[in-house]
Write a protein that holds these residues in place. Structure first.
Motif: not given
Length: 508
Positions: A182-185, A317-320, A365-369, A371-381
């Motif tokens: 999931v990425h932000r605007h 991270m969306l890009h380089i 950095g400012p383009s970091r995701l 969260t992972y959708w519906n993946q709380p354990e992976r998000s916290s890892d």
């Protein structure tokens, strides 16, 4: 260029500055699209999505190749607060069903050419509206082609905040099913401000050509975000990006920025027509998705005079975020951190590694995701405060350049796509001849390839015929690139005292 909190306003500035009709943003197979034309297509799609019942927060699955319909849907969905989700159109049929279910998509925009594979998955989910692009829509489906040329007038972007959910990309990650990233605007603008402008120097005079598709985070920046931000022209390539087709685009459109991946740079170098191409318009090559072997860099530079800027990025991270710079390239490395991003190397104990010691790269950095959708354990890892744990093993040299050493978890990247060795091993072991299999990535002629070490059952002998049979066996059930290019028949594997396979020794 500045954009508002809603990412769809990427295109608005060119009209507001009075340059909508003379800024060519896209060159596709059959025509060019100005900012004004694309803006109206975006507004038309946005209005028709609303008519179809879509609204803020609704997910719109996109199974689309690189055509003008892609940005029309991607930006049109965000304009109404909906969430576009581009996915790999080469995925397996069941994967599309998973994408629809996991995202709870209300609509799927599908290129006509992919209907045979994707259509049944949508039909099995009557709550999902089918919208067909680039071809005739079947009965009961909507036509995106008609939407794009309708006359809906201007559609104002809905009010969004920089941290609001904007779009998703799916990443296979290291294990299990694909994960919704999931990425932000605010993310797209960050990649433009911190990478595209200062590292590439992209501007209205540039022509950008990317062999990587827009469903991929790397291709999304190359072909959509960066050109729309800067007013550069993006050259689209529909269909498979083979070396000869890529060279044809360079000949015909003379791009100044060439975005590709190591396998295609190597393929182009091997093409008989390579040296006949006029490369004088290309001022930079850019490479990502997997590390660029220094020999490919040197050959390309020696034959064209063009520097390739290798870098490391990710879906998350969306890009380089680590890149070489023009005039300061160190072949064989990913370069140095992009301004606005920080990286650290952590050892296996979770401590910052000593200078020069290898470890896992963490990045923030400012383009970091978000969260992972519906993946709380992976998000916290994978997300620790502001930091994202990349899963990539790196080493920093005395000049501050970072060298890629491989994936922490033994995942393989082939042609820029993640490949799980476990899936291939499991498939091989379903074959009657195979007792056990171990799969690793190896470098063959400067290209990442898949090697399988196989222990056969009694009564079977290895050879060319069996190797071909095993390759076809994998292709029949897995994705087309998930098969061993090389098969070694062995009596046993190198193992630890506990019997665990020492995969790194199989790479020798």
């Amino acid at each position: 260029m500045q954009i508002g909190p809603n990412t769809s306003t990427l295109i608005d500035g060119w009209l507001e500055s009075g340059r909508g009709s003379d800024t060519v943003l896209i060159t596709a197979d059959d025509r060019s699209w100005t900012a004004d034309e694309l803006y109206h297509a975006v507004c038309n799609v946005a209005a028709r999505l609303v008519d179809a019942g879509a609204g803020r927060g609704d997910r719109i699955l996109m199974v689309q190749d690189d055509t003008p319909a892609f940005p029309a849907v991607f930006l049109g969905a965000m304009r109404i607060g909906a969430v576009p989700i581009p996915v790999n159109f080469l995925a397996r049929p069941d994967d599309f069903g998973y994408f629809l279910d996991d995202s709870e998509a209300v609509a799927a925009v599908v290129d006509h050419v992919f209907l045979e594979i994707v259509g049944p998955q949508v039909a099995a989910r009557p709550q999902v509206k089918l919208i067909v692009a680039n071809g005739e829509a079947p009965t009961g489906a909507e036509s995106l082609d008609e939407w794009m040329i309708s006359d809906a007038g201007e559609v104002s972007p809905v009010s969004t905040q920089p941290d609001d959910m904007a779009f998703w990309l799916y990443s296979s990650g290291s294990t299990g099913l694909p994960k919704g990233v999931v990425h932000r605007h605010s993310a797209i603008a960050a990649t433009c401000v911190h990478y595209a402008v200062p590292v590439l120097g992209i501007g209205p005079e540039d022509v950008a050509f990317s062999t990587t598709k827009m469903f991929h985070a790397y291709g999304l920046g190359n072909n959509l975000s960066f050109p729309l931000w800067s007013g550069a022209t993006s050259v689209y390539l529909t269909g498979r990006p083979t070396p000869d087709r890529a060279l044809d685009r360079v000949r015909a459109h003379r791009p100044s920025l060439l975005f590709s991946v190591p396998a295609l740079y190597n393929g182009m170098l091997s093409d008989p027509g390579f040296d006949a191409v006029d490369w004088s318009a290309v001022r930079l090559g850019i490479s990502a998705a997997e590390p660029l072997p220094p020999e490919i860099w040197r050959q390309f530079h020696d034959r064209t005079g063009i520097e390739i800027l290798d870098g490391i990025g990710s879906t998350e991270m969306l890009h380089i975020y680590v890149s070489n710079r023009a005039g300061a390239v160190k072949p064989g490395t990913s370069g140095t951190p992009v301004d606005g991003y920080e990286v650290e190397i952590y050892d296996t104990e979770g401590e910052v590694a000593a200078s020069g010691e290898p470890g896992e790269m963490w990045v923030r950095g400012p383009s970091r995701l978000s969260t992972y959708w519906n993946q709380p354990e992976r998000s916290s890892d994978k997300i620790r405060g502001d930091w994202f744990l990349s899963g990539d093993r790196y080493q920093k040299d005395e000049d501050g350049y970072y060298t890629y050493l491989g994936r922490i978890d033994d995942m393989m990247k082939i042609g820029g796509l993640w490949v799980s060795p476990i899936e291939i091993e499991n498939r091989l072991m379903e074959h009657e001849a195979v007792h056990e299999a171990a799969v690793v990535s190896v470098n063959i002629d400067n290209r990442s390839r898949i090697k399988a070490a196989v222990i056969l059952n009694d009564g079977y002998e290895g050879g060319e015929d069996l190797t071909a049979e095993l390759q076809q066996w994998c292709k029949a059930a897995l994705q087309r690139y998930q098969f061993p290019h090389v098969v070694d028949y062995v009596d046993d594997f190198p193992r630890t005292a506990t019997g665990k396979i020492q995969r790194f020794k199989l790479r020798d």
